[in-house]
Motif scaffolding. Structure first.
Motif, PDB file in Angstrom:
ATOM      1  N   LYS A 254       0.853  -1.203   0.000  1.00  0.00           N
ATOM      2  CA  LYS A 254       0.000   0.000   0.000  1.00  0.00           C
ATOM      3  C   LYS A 254       0.881   1.242   0.000  1.00  0.00           C
ATOM      4  O   LYS A 254       1.781   1.384   0.827  1.00  0.00           O
ATOM      5  CB  LYS A 254      -0.889  -0.028   1.245  1.00  0.00           C
ATOM      6  N   ILE A 255       0.631   2.146  -0.940  1.00  0.00           N
ATOM      7  CA  ILE A 255       1.417   3.378  -1.008  1.00  0.00           C
ATOM      8  C   ILE A 255       0.711   4.489  -0.243  1.00  0.00           C
ATOM      9  O   ILE A 255       1.319   5.253   0.484  1.00  0.00           O
ATOM     10  CB  ILE A 255       1.642   3.803  -2.474  1.00  0.00           C
ATOM     11  N   GLY A 256      -0.593   4.585  -0.388  1.00  0.00           N
ATOM     12  CA  GLY A 256      -1.325   5.625   0.321  1.00  0.00           C
ATOM     13  C   GLY A 256      -2.545   6.020  -0.469  1.00  0.00           C
ATOM     14  O   GLY A 256      -2.808   5.482  -1.542  1.00  0.00           O
TER      15      GLY A 256
ATOM     16  N   THR B  89      -7.001   4.389  -3.460  1.00  0.00           N
ATOM     17  CA  THR B  89      -5.791   3.943  -2.779  1.00  0.00           C
ATOM     18  C   THR B  89      -4.808   3.480  -3.836  1.00  0.00           C
ATOM     19  O   THR B  89      -5.170   2.718  -4.737  1.00  0.00           O
ATOM     20  CB  THR B  89      -6.094   2.782  -1.825  1.00  0.00           C
ATOM     21  N   ALA B  90      -3.570   3.967  -3.724  1.00  0.00           N
ATOM     22  CA  ALA B  90      -2.528   3.544  -4.652  1.00  0.00           C
ATOM     23  C   ALA B  90      -1.797   2.352  -4.048  1.00  0.00           C
ATOM     24  O   ALA B  90      -1.447   2.353  -2.866  1.00  0.00           O
ATOM     25  CB  ALA B  90      -1.554   4.686  -4.904  1.00  0.00           C
ATOM     26  N   ILE B  91      -1.608   1.322  -4.869  1.00  0.00           N
ATOM     27  CA  ILE B  91      -0.914   0.109  -4.431  1.00  0.00           C
ATOM     28  C   ILE B  91       0.217  -0.168  -5.404  1.00  0.00           C
ATOM     29  O   ILE B  91       0.019  -0.118  -6.620  1.00  0.00           O
ATOM     30  CB  ILE B  91      -1.889  -1.091  -4.388  1.00  0.00           C
TER      31      ILE B  91
ATOM     32  N   VAL C  53     -11.395  -1.462  -9.516  1.00  0.00           N
ATOM     33  CA  VAL C  53     -10.091  -1.040 -10.023  1.00  0.00           C
ATOM     34  C   VAL C  53     -10.292   0.207 -10.881  1.00  0.00           C
ATOM     35  O   VAL C  53     -11.124   0.217 -11.797  1.00  0.00           O
ATOM     36  CB  VAL C  53      -9.430  -2.156 -10.853  1.00  0.00           C
ATOM     37  N   VAL C  54      -9.564   1.268 -10.563  1.00  0.00           N
ATOM     38  CA  VAL C  54      -9.686   2.514 -11.315  1.00  0.00           C
ATOM     39  C   VAL C  54      -8.616   2.594 -12.391  1.00  0.00           C
ATOM     40  O   VAL C  54      -8.856   3.061 -13.494  1.00  0.00           O
ATOM     41  CB  VAL C  54      -9.591   3.726 -10.351  1.00  0.00           C
TER      42      VAL C  54
ATOM     43  N   LEU D 277      -1.383   0.258  -9.122  1.00  0.00           N
ATOM     44  CA  LEU D 277      -2.785  -0.138  -9.154  1.00  0.00           C
ATOM     45  C   LEU D 277      -3.557   0.866  -8.319  1.00  0.00           C
ATOM     46  O   LEU D 277      -3.189   1.139  -7.181  1.00  0.00           O
ATOM     47  CB  LEU D 277      -2.920  -1.558  -8.569  1.00  0.00           C
ATOM     48  N   LEU D 278      -4.602   1.451  -8.892  1.00  0.00           N
ATOM     49  CA  LEU D 278      -5.453   2.351  -8.130  1.00  0.00           C
ATOM     50  C   LEU D 278      -6.797   1.661  -7.928  1.00  0.00           C
ATOM     51  O   LEU D 278      -7.425   1.239  -8.888  1.00  0.00           O
ATOM     52  CB  LEU D 278      -5.672   3.674  -8.869  1.00  0.00           C
ATOM     53  N   VAL D 279      -7.214   1.545  -6.654  1.00  0.00           N
ATOM     54  CA  VAL D 279      -8.532   0.993  -6.380  1.00  0.00           C
ATOM     55  C   VAL D 279      -9.372   2.028  -5.661  1.00  0.00           C
ATOM     56  O   VAL D 279      -8.859   2.847  -4.910  1.00  0.00           O
ATOM     57  CB  VAL D 279      -8.478  -0.322  -5.552  1.00  0.00           C
TER      58      VAL D 279
END
Lengths: 122, 205
Positions: B9-11, B26-28, B174-175, B184-186
């Motif tokens: 998880k990036i934030g 959330t950026a992963i 998933v965005v 990956l942006l969710v």
């Protein structure tokens, strides 16, 4: 890893640097049913938050409409904000101009900040 | 086709949709992962693919032996896979297994809250704030009846350790999935702290 460098925000070329105390004209894209038109909100910037690189960056504009104080907060990187024009730089000594909410009419005026003129010593 | 991936998880941030609306994401950092083992029914009793993620500084000898054909990977997790015969050890898995609009389940270790009272842990209302109350503001109240049953029932919600447990959030959209940046942006929030390990699986239902 920093999220702001990983997902860079696209800054709008029609938005100059704005700072608290500026009188600005903000053009907002408004969708009315099928039609898309532009709406203008003019007032004094009373706060600028989270710099410019952050996706969350926003600023608040205050104006007096028909005797009632109205404040709108815009996201700096929102596609709804089409254009920002700075009309006037106000001379202020605070970052957040919340004190303007308690002032009206003549007291709520800000002195204009003009760039220093160079002396022409020949 | 492997049905999941390991990430970090990036934030959280927000992105603007075309209509000007804001979406919280959330950026992963998703992958790259490598297949470290293919488990088959014949040998292990079930079909699964083991993936590895991250660079390990130090591994013990059994771990080194297990990963000798793949490289030094820090985290290993198992996933289900379809057409498992085509999967080979060493194969790379990245964010390209997801597409915008897919629904995923994200599993992580939630942030630890320590020893928490019932108001925080179980959303009890606490006691009255006024009318002469002293130290009853966050108290749990009655925990049971009298001589019958003469004990507190098992499972009674009380104060205790909260958080730092495995949590799955299901059906997140998933965005964006960018295999080049392993990004990956969710939509929405994901369990755990920043830099925490998460596993992302395709939602089944």
């Amino acid at each position: 890893m920093d999220i702001d460098t990983l997902i860079p925000v696209e800054s709008n070329p029609n938005i100059p640097t704005i700072s608290p105390g500026d009188t600005v004209k903000v053009s907002i894209r408004v969708v009315e049913g099928e039609r898309v038109r532009s709406q203008v909100f003019q007032g004094v910037v009373i706060r600028v938050r989270r710099g410019s690189a952050n996706a969350n960056a926003n600023f608040t504009v205050r104006r007096i409409a028909y005797g009632v104080g109205v404040e709108r907060t815009f996201f700096l990187h929102s596609p709804s904000v089409e254009k920002v024009e700075v009309m006037r730089h106000g001379k202020v000594r605070r970052a957040k101009l919340y004190y303007l909410r308690d002032l009206t009419t003549k007291k709520a005026r800000l002195k204009e900040k003009r760039p220093k003129e160079k002396r022409n010593d020949a | 086709m492997i049905e999941g991936i390991i990430g970090r998880k990036i934030g959280m941030t927000q992105i603007f949709q075309e209509n000007g609306r804001v979406e919280a994401v959330t950026a992963i950092e998703a992958g790259p992962c490598f297949v470290t083992q293919v488990k088959r029914v014949a040998k292990g009793g079930y079909d699964a693919v083991q993936l590895g993620f991250g660079t390990a500084k130090r591994l013990n000898l059994p771990e080194k032996g297990h990963l000798k054909n793949v490289g030094l990977l820090k985290h290993l997790r198992e996933f289900e896979a379809s057409d498992i015969d085509s999967i080979e050890v060493g194969q790379k898995v990245d964010a390209s297994i997801f597409e915008p609009g897919d629904l995923v389940d994200v599993t992580g270790i939630s942030k630890g809250k320590g020893f928490a009272g019932v108001v925080k842990r179980h959303h009890f209302a606490g006691g009255p704030k006024t009318h002469g109350q002293s130290d009853r503001h966050r108290a749990p109240g009655s925990i049971g009846a009298t001589t019958t049953p003469g004990r507190v029932f098992k499972g009674k919600r009380m104060a205790g350790h909260m958080g730092d447990e495995r949590v799955t959030v299901r059906r997140l959209k998933v965005v964006e999935a960018d295999p080049e940046r392993n990004l990956l942006l969710v939509h929405g929030a994901v369990p755990g702290a920043k830099m925490g390990l998460v596993t992302i699986k395709k939602s089944t239902s």
